[in-house]
Scaffold this active site. Structure first.
Site, PDB file in Angstrom:
ATOM      1  N   LYS A  62      16.275  31.894 -22.853  1.00  0.00           N
ATOM      2  CA  LYS A  62      15.346  30.614 -22.791  1.00  0.00           C
ATOM      3  C   LYS A  62      14.268  30.756 -21.788  1.00  0.00           C
ATOM      4  O   LYS A  62      13.270  29.765 -21.898  1.00  0.00           O
ATOM      5  CB  LYS A  62      16.122  29.330 -22.335  1.00  0.00           C
ATOM      6  CG  LYS A  62      17.318  29.046 -23.537  1.00  0.00           C
ATOM      7  CD  LYS A  62      16.691  28.552 -24.809  1.00  0.00           C
ATOM      8  CE  LYS A  62      17.760  28.345 -25.756  1.00  0.00           C
ATOM      9  NZ  LYS A  62      17.388  27.900 -27.159  1.00  0.00           N
TER      10      LYS A  62
HETATM   11  C1  LIG Z   1      24.385  29.939 -24.405  1.00  0.00           C
HETATM   12  C2  LIG Z   1      23.161  30.076 -25.366  1.00  0.00           C
HETATM   13  N1  LIG Z   1      23.454  30.867 -26.661  1.00  0.00           N
HETATM   14  C3  LIG Z   1      22.766  30.705 -27.756  1.00  0.00           C
HETATM   15  C4  LIG Z   1      21.762  29.982 -27.880  1.00  0.00           C
HETATM   16  C5  LIG Z   1      21.037  29.772 -29.211  1.00  0.00           C
HETATM   17  O1  LIG Z   1      19.666  30.047 -29.036  1.00  0.00           O
HETATM   18  P1  LIG Z   1      18.620  29.411 -29.900  1.00  0.00           P
HETATM   19  O2  LIG Z   1      18.339  27.881 -29.275  1.00  0.00           O
HETATM   20  O3  LIG Z   1      17.457  30.044 -29.587  1.00  0.00           O
HETATM   21  O4  LIG Z   1      19.324  29.175 -31.314  1.00  0.00           O
HETATM   22  C6  LIG Z   1      21.410  28.986 -26.576  1.00  0.00           C
HETATM   23  C7  LIG Z   1      20.685  27.916 -26.828  1.00  0.00           C
HETATM   24  O5  LIG Z   1      20.689  26.900 -26.364  1.00  0.00           O
HETATM   25  C8  LIG Z   1      22.238  29.017 -25.459  1.00  0.00           C
HETATM   26  O6  LIG Z   1      22.087  28.220 -24.682  1.00  0.00           O
END
Ligand SMILES: Cc1ncc(COP(=O)(O)O)c(C=O)c1O
Length: 345
Positions: A45
């Site tokens: 993120k």
């Molecule tokens: C721990 C974790 N894994 C996977 C994701 C998924 O990523 P994306 O939001 O880019 O689909 C997030 C997103 O909030 C996350 O916090």
């Protein structure tokens, strides 16, 4: 000077990849994990927080002393709080009450103001973390709402960084990409870049049991009977995010809390990679996919490992938590042998 940066934001991106040697050894392909925990905020993120905030600056939307507001299960919040400190903004976050105390402590340690909202209410409920963030954005002068689920810059961040990195790191040889989908930004942006380079690359989204994304991809319909509470944070949804480009994704697999939890622990024990809960989920997704779609030894599979296990010490890495969930039917480890702690008195 070498490997010296002006501030912590200079470390965002260019995350390393590591070959998985044990947990996927029954799959003949080369399996590489892209370790997003190597970002300074310990998750993928960081990329979107920096990109969206810098884009807002370029568009003149952020004035000095502005407030940045977001909904987040923790990781995006940490990244926004980190970027806000360096750039001199205030940060307000609304999080779900599924979020563990230590994740909230991380956010507060970086100066964020945190609102904790009920997870199991519909997205349109005024108490949901979406609605709370929207209201705060309306009420706070000189503020912007990042809105990662509906912000196309979320996709663009990964289109400009994660996708090209995967292409470069694998020298264009990647054949499959797997990622858990929450907002969908990671997978959509990376997939868009990679499919422009090679349309034959297969892109597989990993969805949570309890989420609507897999069925929506297959039928174009929201099936409300799919929705039920689940424990994995950050993946799966009860709404359709605009940051998820369904046409870039070939297939979804759906994983449950229990199998993802065992896999998270197994990865730590066998690969010495302590990932978050969705790290286990993405590997579990690969294992389920491979059972239906055999790989061969020329395949090169990239898995996104989104964050670090340090944020899940009282959850998936807690033996007590595992037992409370009833996750004791572990076929990989004998709990009494592996999860043993001896107290010498
Ligand atoms: C721990 C974790 N894994 C996977 C994701 C998924 O990523 P994306 O939001 O880019 O689909 C997030 C997103 O909030 C996350 O916090």
């Amino acid at each position: 000077m070498n490997n010296v940066f002006d501030n912590i934001l200079g470390l965002i991106g260019e995350s390393p990849m590591v070959r998985l040697n044990e947990v996927t050894k029954d799959i003949p392909a080369t399996i590489l994990a892209k370790l997003e925990s190597f970002n300074p905020g310990h998750s993928t993120k960081d990329r979107i927080a920096l990109h969206i905030i810098e884009q807002a600056e370029r568009m003149g939307l952020l004035k000095p002393g502005a407030t940045i507001i977001e909904t987040t299960s923790g990781n995006t919040g940490y990244s926004i709080a980190m970027v806000s400190i360096i750039k001199g903004y205030k940060c307000i976050l609304s999080v779900s009450d599924k979020t563990k105390a230590e994740k909230i402590a991380y956010l507060k340690a970086l100066g964020a103001v945190v609102y904790i909202c009920p997870a199991n209410v519909p997205a349109e409920d005024p108490r949901s973390y979406y609605e709370v963030a929207k209201r705060l954005a309306e009420e706070t002068p000189n503020s912007i709402y990042i809105n990662q689920y509906f912000n196309e810059l979320n996709i663009e961040a990964h289109y400009q960084t994660t996708g090209p990195e995967i292409w470069k790191q694998t020298e264009g040889k990647v054949t499959h990409l797997f990622a858990c989908t929450g907002t969908g930004g990671t997978l959509s942006g990376s997939a868009k870049f990679l499919k422009e380079k090679n349309p034959d690359i297969k892109v597989i989204g990993v969805d949570a049991d309890g989420s609507i994304l897999k069925t929506f991809h297959e039928t174009g319909e929201i099936d409300k009977s799919d929705i039920h509470p689940y424990q994995i944070e950050g993946m799966g949804k009860n709404l359709i995010p605009k940051a998820l480009l369904f046409d870039q994704i070939d297939e979804f697999v759906r994983v449950n809390d229990e199998l993802a939890a065992y896999k998270t622990r197994e990865i730590a024990l066998k690969e010495a990679i302590m990932g978050g809960y969705t790290t286990g989920a993405v590997v579990q997704g690969l294992v389920q996919y491979a059972a239906e779609n055999p790989f061969n030894d020329t395949d090169l599979v990239v898995l996104i490992f989104p964050d670090h296990g340090s944020r899940y010490i009282t959850k998936v890495y807690s033996d007590e938590w595992m037992k409370e969930q009833g996750f004791t039917n572990n076929l990989v480890h004998n709990y009494d042998e592996v999860f043993k702690t001896e107290h010498i008195k």
